[in-house]
Design a protein around this motif. Structure first.
Motif, mmCIF file in Angstrom:
data_model
loop_
_atom_site.group_PDB
_atom_site.id
_atom_site.type_symbol
_atom_site.label_atom_id
_atom_site.label_comp_id
_atom_site.label_asym_id
_atom_site.label_seq_id
_atom_site.Cartn_x
_atom_site.Cartn_y
_atom_site.Cartn_z
ATOM 1 N N GLN A 6 0.829 -1.200 0.000
ATOM 2 C CA GLN A 6 0.000 0.000 0.000
ATOM 3 C C GLN A 6 0.867 1.256 0.000
ATOM 4 O O GLN A 6 0.571 2.225 -0.699
ATOM 5 C CB GLN A 6 -0.924 0.012 1.219
ATOM 6 C CG GLN A 6 -2.075 -0.974 1.106
ATOM 7 C CD GLN A 6 -2.942 -0.978 2.349
ATOM 8 O OE1 GLN A 6 -2.475 -0.685 3.445
ATOM 9 N NE2 GLN A 6 -4.208 -1.311 2.179
ATOM 10 N N ARG A 9 2.326 1.679 -3.425
ATOM 11 C CA ARG A 9 1.283 2.126 -4.355
ATOM 12 C C ARG A 9 1.007 3.614 -4.195
ATOM 13 O O ARG A 9 0.858 4.339 -5.190
ATOM 14 C CB ARG A 9 0.010 1.313 -4.101
ATOM 15 C CG ARG A 9 -1.106 1.597 -5.078
ATOM 16 C CD ARG A 9 -2.274 0.664 -4.845
ATOM 17 N NE ARG A 9 -3.330 0.898 -5.787
ATOM 18 C CZ ARG A 9 -4.442 0.192 -5.859
ATOM 19 N NH1 ARG A 9 -4.615 -0.828 -5.046
ATOM 20 N NH2 ARG A 9 -5.374 0.473 -6.731
ATOM 21 N N GLU A 10 0.953 4.076 -2.946
ATOM 22 C CA GLU A 10 0.694 5.492 -2.692
ATOM 23 C C GLU A 10 1.856 6.356 -3.160
ATOM 24 O O GLU A 10 1.650 7.442 -3.722
ATOM 25 C CB GLU A 10 0.424 5.726 -1.202
ATOM 26 C CG GLU A 10 0.103 7.172 -0.840
ATOM 27 C CD GLU A 10 -1.072 7.756 -1.599
ATOM 28 O OE1 GLU A 10 -1.105 9.004 -1.751
ATOM 29 O OE2 GLU A 10 -1.975 7.001 -2.048
ATOM 30 N N ARG A 11 3.089 5.888 -2.944
ATOM 31 C CA ARG A 11 4.253 6.650 -3.417
ATOM 32 C C ARG A 11 4.258 6.742 -4.930
ATOM 33 O O ARG A 11 4.589 7.790 -5.503
ATOM 34 C CB ARG A 11 5.554 6.007 -2.913
ATOM 35 C CG ARG A 11 5.817 6.241 -1.428
ATOM 36 C CD ARG A 11 7.256 5.929 -1.055
ATOM 37 N NE ARG A 11 7.610 4.541 -1.321
ATOM 38 C CZ ARG A 11 7.393 3.540 -0.471
ATOM 39 N NH1 ARG A 11 6.794 3.761 0.687
ATOM 40 N NH2 ARG A 11 7.765 2.311 -0.772
ATOM 41 N N ARG A 13 1.604 6.609 -6.863
ATOM 42 C CA ARG A 13 0.511 7.525 -7.203
ATOM 43 C C ARG A 13 0.947 8.977 -7.063
ATOM 44 O O ARG A 13 0.692 9.804 -7.943
ATOM 45 C CB ARG A 13 -0.694 7.231 -6.310
ATOM 46 C CG ARG A 13 -1.864 8.177 -6.518
ATOM 47 C CD ARG A 13 -3.038 7.822 -5.620
ATOM 48 N NE ARG A 13 -4.054 8.858 -5.662
ATOM 49 C CZ ARG A 13 -4.901 9.033 -6.675
ATOM 50 N NH1 ARG A 13 -4.858 8.235 -7.729
ATOM 51 N NH2 ARG A 13 -5.788 10.011 -6.639
ATOM 52 N N GLN A 14 1.625 9.275 -5.955
ATOM 53 C CA GLN A 14 2.080 10.650 -5.731
ATOM 54 C C GLN A 14 3.124 11.069 -6.761
ATOM 55 O O GLN A 14 3.156 12.228 -7.190
ATOM 56 C CB GLN A 14 2.641 10.799 -4.312
ATOM 57 C CG GLN A 14 1.588 10.723 -3.221
ATOM 58 C CD GLN A 14 0.485 11.759 -3.387
ATOM 59 O OE1 GLN A 14 0.719 12.899 -3.768
ATOM 60 N NE2 GLN A 14 -0.751 11.352 -3.126
ATOM 61 N N TYR A 55 -6.100 10.578 -11.354
ATOM 62 C CA TYR A 55 -5.202 11.328 -10.493
ATOM 63 C C TYR A 55 -5.717 12.721 -10.139
ATOM 64 O O TYR A 55 -5.405 13.252 -9.079
ATOM 65 C CB TYR A 55 -3.824 11.438 -11.162
ATOM 66 C CG TYR A 55 -3.184 10.097 -11.375
ATOM 67 C CD1 TYR A 55 -2.476 9.468 -10.352
ATOM 68 C CD2 TYR A 55 -3.311 9.426 -12.592
ATOM 69 C CE1 TYR A 55 -1.900 8.219 -10.534
ATOM 70 C CE2 TYR A 55 -2.739 8.179 -12.785
ATOM 71 C CZ TYR A 55 -2.040 7.578 -11.762
ATOM 72 O OH TYR A 55 -1.477 6.338 -11.947
#
Length: 199
Positions: A6, A9-11, A13-14, A55
């Protein structure tokens, strides 16, 4: 999905959001906000329009997220100011994180202010984001004044709101000058008008 997955995945996305923002702002500066389409922004990073909307909710959202990032930068800079500095001076010096970048290359700052001035929705969004800046900065000002939320003291919020109003006025005058005036001097002058002899 594990916490590690997770986090990755968030990194990711950012990172994609940051890339989209960088590309979008380059396009806004070069060819104007109104003439830049979501399709162009998406194509410039090799993705579809549909992927773009995973996004960002809209092209306007790219602009407003910029203000979120600025708020985080201001809070980080204020938190790092010397403890012996009074709150007004610390707020003024925190604004240098924006002033320095703007004076180095004024194009992005001018583009941002022009875009938000021309759109009622974005202008309202900018005001809301600046209220969020105030919410971020006020606890740091209170801490600097040795106050806690339990004190119910209006001074930290008043000082923060006044400093941000000065900064906003200075930016407005700077935009009117088309970036020919020194933003640093304008911010100093605006804040000195409220507290003469400060910093």
């Amino acid at each position: 999905m594990s916490a590690k997955q997770q986090g990755l995945r968030e990194r990711t996305r950012q990172a994609v959001r940051s890339q989209l923002m960088d590309v979008a702002w380059d396009l806004f500066v070069r060819q104007g906000y109104d003439t830049t389409t979501v399709d162009e922004i998406a194509a410039a990073v090799g993705m579809s329009q549909r992927s773009f909307f995973r996004y960002f909710a809209s092209k306007e959202d790219v602009v407003l997220v910029k203000f979120e990032k600025v708020g985080a930068l201001l809070a980080d800079r204020l938190a790092g100011r010397p403890a012996e500095e009074d709150a007004w001076t610390a707020l003024r010096r925190s604004f240098d994180v924006i002033v320095d970048a703007t004076e180095h290359d004024p194009r992005h700052g001018l583009t941002l202010l022009r875009i938000t001035d021309q759109s009622p929705a974005l202008r309202a969004g900018r005001v809301e984001q600046q209220k969020q800046w105030q919410d971020l900065l006020t606890p740091l000002v209170a801490e600097r004044m040795a106050l806690s939320p339990a004190d119910h003291d209006p001074r930290p919020a008043a000082l923060t709101a006044a400093a941000l109003a000065c900064f906003s006025v200075a930016n407005g005058v700077w935009l009117q000058s088309d970036g020919t005036e020194s933003l640093r001097r304008l911010v100093d002058d605006a804040m000195h008008a409220v507290q003469p002899g400060s910093f």
